[in-house]
Scaffold this motif. Structure first.
Motif, PDB file in Angstrom:
ATOM      1  N   ARG A  53      22.985 -11.131 -24.532  1.00 11.49           N
ATOM      2  CA  ARG A  53      23.784  -9.725 -24.538  1.00 11.49           C
ATOM      3  C   ARG A  53      23.806  -9.136 -23.253  1.00 11.49           C
ATOM      4  O   ARG A  53      24.813  -8.857 -22.382  1.00 11.49           O
ATOM      5  CB  ARG A  53      23.597  -8.875 -25.420  1.00 11.49           C
ATOM      6  N   PHE A  54      22.624  -9.317 -22.500  1.00 12.96           N
ATOM      7  CA  PHE A  54      22.441  -8.663 -21.222  1.00 12.96           C
ATOM      8  C   PHE A  54      23.358  -9.486 -20.182  1.00 12.96           C
ATOM      9  O   PHE A  54      23.929  -9.052 -19.255  1.00 12.96           O
ATOM     10  CB  PHE A  54      20.860  -8.559 -20.843  1.00 12.96           C
ATOM     11  N   SER A  55      22.951 -10.953 -20.337  1.00 16.18           N
ATOM     12  CA  SER A  55      23.567 -11.722 -19.416  1.00 16.18           C
ATOM     13  C   SER A  55      24.980 -11.512 -19.245  1.00 16.18           C
ATOM     14  O   SER A  55      25.739 -11.496 -18.255  1.00 16.18           O
ATOM     15  CB  SER A  55      23.227 -13.269 -19.915  1.00 16.18           C
ATOM     16  N   LYS A  56      25.750 -11.525 -20.503  1.00 11.38           N
ATOM     17  CA  LYS A  56      27.226 -11.079 -20.407  1.00 11.38           C
ATOM     18  C   LYS A  56      27.520  -9.826 -20.024  1.00 11.38           C
ATOM     19  O   LYS A  56      28.668  -9.714 -19.463  1.00 11.38           O
ATOM     20  CB  LYS A  56      27.568 -11.415 -22.191  1.00 11.38           C
ATOM     21  N   ALA A  57      26.707  -8.842 -20.402  1.00 20.55           N
ATOM     22  CA  ALA A  57      26.999  -7.492 -19.944  1.00 20.55           C
ATOM     23  C   ALA A  57      27.052  -7.445 -18.458  1.00 20.55           C
ATOM     24  O   ALA A  57      27.819  -6.377 -18.034  1.00 20.55           O
ATOM     25  CB  ALA A  57      25.986  -6.593 -20.404  1.00 20.55           C
ATOM     26  N   ILE A  58      26.482  -8.013 -17.498  1.00 21.95           N
ATOM     27  CA  ILE A  58      26.493  -7.993 -16.213  1.00 21.95           C
ATOM     28  C   ILE A  58      27.306  -9.063 -15.683  1.00 21.95           C
ATOM     29  O   ILE A  58      27.204  -9.174 -14.388  1.00 21.95           O
ATOM     30  CB  ILE A  58      25.059  -8.048 -15.575  1.00 21.95           C
TER      31      ILE A  58
END
Length: 265
Positions: A53-58
């Motif tokens: 999720r973090f990877s996609k959020a940035i």
């Protein structure tokens, strides 16, 4: 846009959990460059899903794309910026000023207690074998040469002729230089030294370096995201301070300027 800039750009809009992942990434990118999403999640105490999720959020498609970007950034050379517009006529000075800042950061963050243990062990060991592969080999060569000049107990491990770590027991020490991307040969020798009961001292760029698990004592140099070129001056400065403190411990400060082997006395 590289991972660092993306993380900083999106940071304020992240949830508390995702901010925790982002802070870990900025503090230790090598963890994210060398481990799977599942392993990173276990280290951080979050779910594997949160890493994705973090990877996609940035702005990345997933963790694989984020990890590839981190790896490429770590392998890139130093970037010369225009932080001081008055230095346009001296781009070489800009790079050297950056080296000075990196060394000052290392000095401020160095674990003095661990450095002290390095000095004591290197001064007292019956033998010291110094290991470094590829880009770490020059550090190992230089350190082994000067340490042996000082103590008479140090030697450089040469992978083209040596067959492994063969001495047994804690009277013998192995010093290992290991930087990203972490040579397999270095890791194997660290494991051998550990199994032989040797004292293993590691100088590396991350507490998550794969060689750390075999170390008795580890000096982690700050700036894990730095390139090999930027790590060089910091590494030499750290070696200098270790050697000077060993010389002081042994009462051999005169080794710094020996006169008997040179034309100029």
């Amino acid at each position: 846009m590289p991972y660092r800039e993306r993380t900083e750009q999106h940071y304020d809009s992240l949830t508390l959990g995702l901010k925790k992942v982002g802070e870990a990434l900025l503090a230790n990118p090598i963890l994210f460059a060398t481990r799977s999403a599942k392993q990173i999640a276990e280290v951080l105490g979050v779910s594997e899903t949160m890493i994705v999720r973090f990877s996609k959020a940035i702005g990345f498609d997933g963790f694989g794309e984020l990890q590839k970007d981190i790896q490429q950034t770590l392998l890139a050379g130093p970037v010369v910026t225009d932080e001081n517009p008055g230095d346009h006529e001296n781009p070489f000075g800009q790079v050297m000023s950056s080296d000075v800042r990196n060394i000052q950061k290392a000095a401020a963050e160095m674990d003095a207690a661990v450095a002290g243990r390095f000095v004591d062990i290197l001064a007292e060991s019956e033998t010291v074998q110094v290991v470094g592969y590829y880009q770490s080999f020059p550090f190992a060569h230089w350190f082994a040469f000067l340490l042996n000049t000082l103590t008479g107990t140090a030697s450089l491990y040469r992978p083209e002729t040596d067959i492994g770590i063969i001495k047994q027991g804690s009277d013998h020490c192995v010093v290992i230089f290991s930087y990203y991307r972490y040579a397999m040969g270095t890791i194997r020798l660290a494991e051998e030294a550990r199994n032989n009961g040797n004292l293993v001292l590691v100088i590396t760029d991350s507490s998550h370096s794969p060689v750390v698990r075999y170390a008795d004592h580890t000096l982690v140099l700050p700036g894990a995201e730095r390139s090999v070129l930027e790590k060089g001056p910091v590494t030499f400065s750290v070696m200098n301070t270790l050697l000077l403190h060993i010389a002081k411990t042994l009462g051999k400060l005169d080794f710094i300027n020996p006169a008997n082997q040179y034309y100029v006395k």
